[in-house]
Design a protein around this motif. Structure first.
Motif, mmCIF file in Angstrom:
data_model
loop_
_atom_site.group_PDB
_atom_site.id
_atom_site.type_symbol
_atom_site.label_atom_id
_atom_site.label_comp_id
_atom_site.label_asym_id
_atom_site.label_seq_id
_atom_site.Cartn_x
_atom_site.Cartn_y
_atom_site.Cartn_z
ATOM 1 N N MET A 203 91.043 32.749 -19.648
ATOM 2 C CA MET A 203 90.260 31.547 -19.365
ATOM 3 C C MET A 203 91.141 30.317 -19.574
ATOM 4 O O MET A 203 92.157 30.361 -20.265
ATOM 5 N N ALA B 222 90.334 35.123 -23.469
ATOM 6 C CA ALA B 222 88.910 34.827 -23.645
ATOM 7 C C ALA B 222 88.461 35.308 -25.017
ATOM 8 O O ALA B 222 88.981 36.303 -25.541
ATOM 9 N N ILE C 189 78.935 34.340 -27.532
ATOM 10 C CA ILE C 189 79.892 33.726 -26.605
ATOM 11 C C ILE C 189 79.121 32.811 -25.667
ATOM 12 O O ILE C 189 78.109 33.212 -25.083
ATOM 13 N N VAL C 190 79.612 31.562 -25.534
ATOM 14 C CA VAL C 190 78.947 30.558 -24.716
ATOM 15 C C VAL C 190 79.894 30.056 -23.631
ATOM 16 O O VAL C 190 81.071 29.784 -23.905
ATOM 17 N N ASP C 191 79.383 29.957 -22.410
ATOM 18 C CA ASP C 191 80.115 29.287 -21.335
ATOM 19 C C ASP C 191 79.907 27.785 -21.503
ATOM 20 O O ASP C 191 78.778 27.291 -21.402
ATOM 21 N N GLY D 223 76.157 24.438 -23.429
ATOM 22 C CA GLY D 223 76.556 25.505 -22.519
ATOM 23 C C GLY D 223 75.447 26.521 -22.330
ATOM 24 O O GLY D 223 74.292 26.296 -22.689
ATOM 25 N N ARG E 125 76.573 33.507 -22.799
ATOM 26 C CA ARG E 125 77.250 34.524 -21.979
ATOM 27 C C ARG E 125 77.079 35.924 -22.570
ATOM 28 O O ARG E 125 76.891 36.895 -21.843
ATOM 29 N N SER F 238 85.528 23.649 -28.253
ATOM 30 C CA SER F 238 84.840 23.608 -26.958
ATOM 31 C C SER F 238 85.656 23.067 -25.792
ATOM 32 O O SER F 238 85.142 22.987 -24.684
ATOM 33 N N GLU G 110 86.765 26.985 -21.336
ATOM 34 C CA GLU G 110 85.693 27.488 -20.478
ATOM 35 C C GLU G 110 84.680 28.309 -21.271
ATOM 36 O O GLU G 110 83.506 28.381 -20.894
ATOM 37 N N GLN G 111 85.130 28.928 -22.371
ATOM 38 C CA GLN G 111 84.225 29.702 -23.224
ATOM 39 C C GLN G 111 84.560 29.431 -24.688
ATOM 40 O O GLN G 111 85.683 29.055 -25.022
ATOM 41 N N ARG H 222 83.500 30.998 -28.891
ATOM 42 C CA ARG H 222 82.785 31.939 -29.762
ATOM 43 C C ARG H 222 82.180 31.148 -30.914
ATOM 44 O O ARG H 222 82.858 30.363 -31.577
#
Length: 359
Positions: free
Chosen positions: A1, A20, A29-31, A65, A68, A123, A126-127, A129
């Motif tokens: 990512m 990632a 996990i957040v996009d 976000g 994910r 942040s 792109e992702q 934790r």
């Protein structure tokens, strides 16, 4: 990512591909859709603020976000949920005095640094934790609205201070630092919590007038002169009655005498909240008269951030339209232009202005 990486202090962020994040138990996990850029990020990255950072790091404190992936301990979250990622990470093995790290920003003490080694990346990617308990559901929003919801991160700071002070509806508040980014948010939050009046001292008459324009006569502006005694009396006279709570969020560059003038307007049995930066850049600390504190039964709260449930409560204030996110003017950058976003935030860090990155 793709992510923006700070490899050493005093150097620009490097935009590059990184692994990632891998999901673990107790994590989500957040996009990342949008993340705010603090106005003083340039001072953090230069080393001027002496923030504790385990480099290299993907910076960025919190964000907005969509979920994910979730672990087995998440029973309410679902894939695709819109969420706020709270950057205040707490250790889970001491409920009384947990260690704290601000994910993607800094840490306090050896315990906080230990937390940061695991939850260090923030942040500007792109992702990210995030600990399960730090993921707060927002309800349905749009991608366009996500940038403005980043204002939660700013408003949560004064909200935590007012919660610590037990602010009650109908009370009178004085916000020391009301013309700054966090201070202006404190004015909005205090009014949303039911403050009858907010005394707003400052030197910038244009910003003071704008606070009155936005929030009406419940805001009482005070133009500071720089004379400690005169300013203290002016602030007292501006209030319709005794000042119940003084909230300070002045930056490190401000003289302690300015802060002291505001603090000593509080009534007997009143409360003071300290969330600013006095002394953090060296120089004199804050000196308050022992007899004044003792004889007036003044309670002083030192507050760093906010309790774990604060974000949920603040989201409820926004949903109830007691707190308006549309006060904020947002300027957005994509991740490839993260360094430009840092520069823009430093030059445009005034009240109700927000710079965001959209990964």
């Amino acid at each position: 990512m793709k992510a923006a990486v700070l490899k050493s202090l005093g150097t620009p962020l490097v935009i590059e591909d990184v692994p990632a994040p891998v999901l673990g138990t107790g994590e989500v996990i957040v996009d990342v859709v949008a993340t705010r850029v603090l106005s003083y990020m340039n001072e953090v990255f230069s080393g001027e603020r002496n923030y504790a950072l385990d480099l290299p790091v993907v910076p960025g404190p919190g964000g907005i976000g969509r979920v994910r992936a979730i672990g087995p301990d998440a029973t309410k979250l679902a894939i695709g949920d819109w969420v706020f990622c709270d950057p205040t990470v707490r250790s889970r093995d001491d409920a009384v005095a947990p260690d704290i790290a601000l994910q993607g920003l800094t840490a306090a003490g050896p315990g906080g640094m230990k937390l940061q080694k695991h939850f260090r990346h923030g942040s500007f990617a792109e992702q990210m934790r995030v600990p399960t308990e730090n993921v707060k559901r927002l309800g349905e929003i749009t991608t366009v609205e996500a940038a403005r919801w980043c204002a939660l991160g700013t408003m949560l700071v004064p909200y935590g201070g007012f919660l610590a002070a037990g602010l009650k509806p109908g009370e009178t508040v004085l916000v020391s630092g009301a013309t700054g980014n966090f201070g202006s948010a404190a004015v909005a939050v205090a009014l949303a919590m039911g403050a009858a009046c907010v005394v707003a001292p400052g030197r910038n008459e244009t910003i003071l007038a704008d606070l009155v324009r936005r929030f009406g006569p419940r805001v009482r502006p005070v133009k500071l002169s720089g004379n400690e005694t005169d300013d203290r009396e002016q602030m007292k006279r501006a209030a319709p009655g005794p000042i119940d709570c003084v909230f300070d969020i002045m930056p490190p560059s401000v003289s302690p005498t300015v802060v002291r003038a505001a603090i000593m307007t509080v009534r007997a049995y009143g409360r003071v909240v300290l969330m600013g930066g006095v002394g953090m850049a060296g120089g004199a600390g804050l000196e308050l008269p022992y007899p004044w504190i003792m004889r007036n039964c003044v309670t002083i709260h030192g507050v760093w951030m906010y309790p774990p449930d604060a974000a949920v409560r603040l989201i409820a204030l926004v949903r109830a339209e007691l707190l308006r996110l549309d006060e904020y003017e947002v300027t957005a950058f994509d991740l490839d232009h993260a360094n430009e976003a840092i520069d823009h935030a430093a030059a445009n860090g005034g009240p109700f202005r927000m710079t965001v990155i959209r990964p």
